[in-house]
Motif scaffolding. Sequence first.
Motif, PDB file in Angstrom:
ATOM      1  N   ALA A  18       0.941  -1.380  -0.124  1.00 40.85           N
ATOM      2  CA  ALA A  18       0.043   0.027   0.139  1.00 40.85           C
ATOM      3  C   ALA A  18       0.928   1.291  -0.091  1.00 40.85           C
ATOM      4  CB  ALA A  18      -0.976  -0.030   1.287  1.00 40.85           C
ATOM      5  N   ILE A  19       2.111   1.240   0.406  1.00 39.01           N
ATOM      6  CA  ILE A  19       3.058   2.419   0.538  1.00 39.01           C
ATOM      7  C   ILE A  19       4.108   2.326  -0.810  1.00 39.01           C
ATOM      8  CG2 ILE A  19       4.899   3.438   1.719  1.00 39.01           C
ATOM      9  CD1 ILE A  19       3.791   2.217   4.240  1.00 39.01           C
ATOM     10  N   ALA A  22       1.261   1.962  -4.233  1.00 38.51           N
ATOM     11  CA  ALA A  22      -0.018   2.279  -3.798  1.00 38.51           C
ATOM     12  C   ALA A  22      -1.011   2.376  -5.122  1.00 38.51           C
ATOM     13  CB  ALA A  22       0.123   3.679  -3.229  1.00 38.51           C
ATOM     14  N   ASP A  23      -0.572   2.998  -6.243  1.00 38.91           N
ATOM     15  CA  ASP A  23      -1.397   2.973  -7.207  1.00 38.91           C
ATOM     16  C   ASP A  23      -1.612   2.093  -8.509  1.00 38.91           C
ATOM     17  OD1 ASP A  23      -2.391   5.517  -6.400  1.00 38.91           O
ATOM     18  OD2 ASP A  23      -0.632   6.754  -7.533  1.00 38.91           O
ATOM     19  N   THR A  36      -6.337  -1.144  -6.331  1.00 40.78           N
ATOM     20  CA  THR A  36      -4.935  -0.945  -6.421  1.00 40.78           C
ATOM     21  C   THR A  36      -4.817  -1.558  -4.953  1.00 40.78           C
ATOM     22  OG1 THR A  36      -5.423   1.313  -5.358  1.00 40.78           O
ATOM     23  CG2 THR A  36      -5.233   1.259  -7.741  1.00 40.78           C
ATOM     24  N   TRP A  37      -3.445  -1.135  -4.953  1.00 41.90           N
ATOM     25  CA  TRP A  37      -2.934  -1.812  -3.405  1.00 41.90           C
ATOM     26  C   TRP A  37      -3.342  -0.790  -2.321  1.00 41.90           C
ATOM     27  CZ3 TRP A  37      -1.728  -6.533  -2.505  1.00 41.90           C
ATOM     28  CH2 TRP A  37      -1.280  -7.315  -3.745  1.00 41.90           C
ATOM     29  N   ALA A  38      -3.397   0.263  -2.558  1.00 37.93           N
ATOM     30  CA  ALA A  38      -3.858   1.505  -1.603  1.00 37.93           C
ATOM     31  C   ALA A  38      -5.454   1.267  -1.274  1.00 37.93           C
ATOM     32  CB  ALA A  38      -3.625   2.814  -2.043  1.00 37.93           C
ATOM     33  N   ASP A  41      -6.001  -2.053   0.754  1.00 37.79           N
ATOM     34  CA  ASP A  41      -5.713  -1.769   2.106  1.00 37.79           C
ATOM     35  C   ASP A  41      -6.706  -0.818   2.914  1.00 37.79           C
ATOM     36  OD1 ASP A  41      -3.482  -1.551   4.310  1.00 37.79           O
ATOM     37  OD2 ASP A  41      -3.612   0.614   4.045  1.00 37.79           O
TER      38      ASP A  41
END
Length: 537
Positions: A18-19, A22-23, A36-38, A41
């Motif tokens: 997520a860091i 993120a996108d 997306t991973w962000a 999360d």
Amino acid sequence: MQNPGSPADVMQLLRRNAIGFADQPAVRIADQGMLTWAELDARARAVAGSLSGQVTVGDRVVLSFGTSLDFLPALFGSWYAGAVAVPVPPGKAAQAAARHTGAPVILVAEDVERAVAAGLTAEPVAVAYETALVQYTSGSTGAPKGVLVSHHNYMQNLRMVDEFTRSVAPGIEDLRAVSWLPVYHDMGLAVLMFTAFRGGTATVIPPQAFVGDPGVWLRTISEIGGNFSVAPNFAFDLCVRRVPAEEAARLDLGSLAIVLNGAEPVREDTLLRFADHFGPAGFKPHAFAPCYGLAEGTVLVSGLRYGGTPRTVRFHRESLRSGTAVEQPGAGRPLVSCGRRPEGLAVRIVDPVTSAEMPAGEMGEIWVHGPSVGRGYWQDEGSTAASFQARIDGFDEQPYLRTGDRGFLFEDELFVTGRLADLIQLDGWLFHPEDVEHTVERSVDLLHGRRCAVVPLGDKGDRLALVAEVRMPLPLDPGLRVQIEAMVRAAVGNEHGIEISEIELLPTGSIPVTTSGKVQRAKTRALLAANQRGDIR
């Protein structure tokens, strides 16, 4: 990018991604969109917030999901809340799993949506609870059992999958995985978790979409440039049968760097047919990666290969029937290697009766020891002791997992022949039913591509029956039935030197299977008895 092996538990994989990514798309499902991973999360934190007050650290949470974008948020959200995830198929299985594990909560897709809409959020627990999953086995030879998989088990196994993948396709950096396997199955879940481990993107297809149109799997790989996928052996045969040559030629499979073949015996003729059929689409034979694993081992046990295409060795047929592998180049029976074990795992072949280690080339039960072996079965001390705490006679004191699978080691590579519980002994010879079934399916055109099962007959099990599904209306024309029976008996007699005493033909969908498509032979044997009594037709 950070070292993907650095997190201490699986929930930290999402926090890292997520860091760092993120996108980047984390998971994509046709007709549902992507996360997306962000975003994943954020949704996981919402799930954790919704679980606040409902669960305490160490409680089980049943995840009842089909192919859904909300599965991973529910999975990681359960971990963020300090709970143990219990993935199961949607429907009645959820209630059964909740009763079995004492889970106070069952999560479905609507629960995730409500949590997100309510704006709930929670920080992940500071220290993950030791157990990550109760992963149910397929139940191919008995009732499914809940395997206790720790965070440490999973992280170690993901490292091993990474080592395996890099041994076959070292050039993959931007992982683009494509899977149609059920998300609640150990292998389907492993694809998603390995995608998280590598910070890649997983594109998921509903299993029913693949069964209805196997080409959707390959078209998806072609369209997105997928470079990683996983499937059992039957899936490759299904693609050859159901994807016409003209459609295959329009595909672009050149991006596919590695495709794992596991969960059932790997067949040389399957690999050759698939490579030939999809060669015009750019498929490279060395992308095939036969492997072996099981839920009790978290997933992967063996598969490492360095250079070249999958290894096939030909062994003397009669020696195999007696339990010994003797190489016979040219004329022998071909067996496909499941590769080498990853670093940190011990894989040994053991006599299942005496617990003595077998010499190389001698068949026995596959025993495994290492950091990715699960902790046992949920609330089943007897089965845990029998399966997870075995000791090799006169060797050492470390516990081994008894896999229940039969195989042998040859030049430090593992060859898996089948399940011990399914092994058939006739006139002093040993046979695995999968091998006889494969002969029938391959040799009898009218049964080609149809599910079949070979089971013992009678109290002594000294005769064999074949139960096979057919597309044609039943009962068959007597002349056609006689023709099918004659072809079956001739093919099995020529290949295996044994006789099929009875042949039962049933409508499509009659033979019981597990959630992963494996034939349940004990239930098939009971079905045969019921059919012969006239209970079904």
